[in-house]
Design a protein around this motif. Sequence first.
Motif, PDB file in Angstrom:
ATOM      1  N   TYR A 203      42.652  -5.635  23.240  1.00 13.24           N
ATOM      2  CA  TYR A 203      42.993  -6.239  24.525  1.00 13.24           C
ATOM      3  C   TYR A 203      42.228  -7.528  24.812  1.00 13.24           C
ATOM      4  N   LEU A 204      41.041  -7.678  24.235  1.00 14.45           N
ATOM      5  CA  LEU A 204      40.248  -8.895  24.443  1.00 14.45           C
ATOM      6  C   LEU A 204      39.752  -9.403  23.092  1.00 14.45           C
ATOM      7  N   PRO A 205      40.668  -9.839  22.238  1.00 18.55           N
ATOM      8  CA  PRO A 205      40.258 -10.260  20.894  1.00 18.55           C
ATOM      9  C   PRO A 205      39.303 -11.447  20.931  1.00 18.55           C
ATOM     10  N   ASP A 206      38.343 -11.416  20.010  1.00 19.25           N
ATOM     11  CA  ASP A 206      37.401 -12.529  19.811  1.00 19.25           C
ATOM     12  C   ASP A 206      36.470 -12.739  20.994  1.00 19.25           C
ATOM     13  N   ILE A 207      36.287 -11.726  21.834  1.00 19.39           N
ATOM     14  CA  ILE A 207      35.339 -11.839  22.942  1.00 19.39           C
ATOM     15  C   ILE A 207      34.225 -10.826  22.723  1.00 19.39           C
ATOM     16  N   ALA A 208      32.997 -11.329  22.654  1.00 24.09           N
ATOM     17  CA  ALA A 208      31.842 -10.455  22.489  1.00 24.09           C
ATOM     18  C   ALA A 208      31.507  -9.812  23.833  1.00 24.09           C
ATOM     19  N   LEU A 209      31.293  -8.512  23.824  1.00 24.71           N
ATOM     20  CA  LEU A 209      30.956  -7.794  25.039  1.00 24.71           C
ATOM     21  C   LEU A 209      29.438  -7.657  25.163  1.00 24.71           C
TER      22      LEU A 209
END
Length: 342
Positions: free
Chosen positions: A55-61
């Motif tokens: 759902y949030l590709p390429d985003i570091a959490l």
Amino acid sequence: MSGGETDGPVAILGAGAWGTALACVARRAGREARLWGRDPEVVEAIAAGRGNPAYLPDIALPDGIAATADMAEALDGAGVVLIVCPAQAMREVTGRLIPHLPANAPVALCAKGVERDSLKLMTEVAAERLPGAPLAVLSGPTFAAEVARGLPTAVTVASEDAAAAEAVRDALGDDAFRPYLSDDPIGVEVAGAAKNVIAIACGVAWGLGLGENARAALLTRGLAEITRLAVALGGKPETMMGLAGLGDLSLTCNSRTSRNTSFGYALGEGEAADAVLEGRRTVTEGYWSAQAVVGLAERAGLEDLPITRAVDAVLAGRITTGEALHDLLARPFRAETTDDAP
């Protein structure tokens, strides 16, 4: 029962894009974040520190987000609960929540929509399922990916219980995520649900190549429709000029990042609604809400919501996008600011 400030964990029910983004917000605000999701692969990826590629590709959490498929585990000792499921799943999720909800924990509803079968707002559904629970509504101009990245965002937290709204604000607010309080949950909910329908109309105009002027006109006249509906249902007109009203509407209608606007764009280009929806993993709330918003308007005695009705007719297959445009343009000229203006 009244909700108050508590330092317990923030439980987020729903591990899609928006739920995951709100878990990021809670962690950045210094709170323990527990994220519940249905999809084992999504839960495993988040728990393993690989983010949410579905759902949030390429985003570091941020570090420290706990993810689980066990709702009881997510809710254990929670100080604030955020329900971030699709609107049509609110009844089922709140039902599952009943045996695990900590006493006095404020529950913030983060879905934008109207239940199709009952024509109930999300607070009405939740109040039936969770009687006595302190409820709030969180809404506003928010693209989940930007929130997850920590970009500046302002939202509205609305509740008739001031302590519940303050607890949600205190659990999430920081320099980048700015919650503003409201005592008008009805207005905030109506704005959040109805703006998705107007966004589909703006997307159709975009897909048909009608230009920026047409989209601006639809947005503005759509805001008038939303305001009339909100006021008829007991909301406040000033809410429509705030973050949950004009703010959310303008963000949604002016970007193809919006699921609803991009859906309308595809319709304007000639794609079939079913084909567009089948190709999406995320929920296009305006598709599900259009019929219900029209139903709410009829129940409130509002017959003249032409943009909203046109979208509903297109989605129901009663008219084409071209016919809807023709009908809107063929309407008689009216004064802009009178009560009966379209």
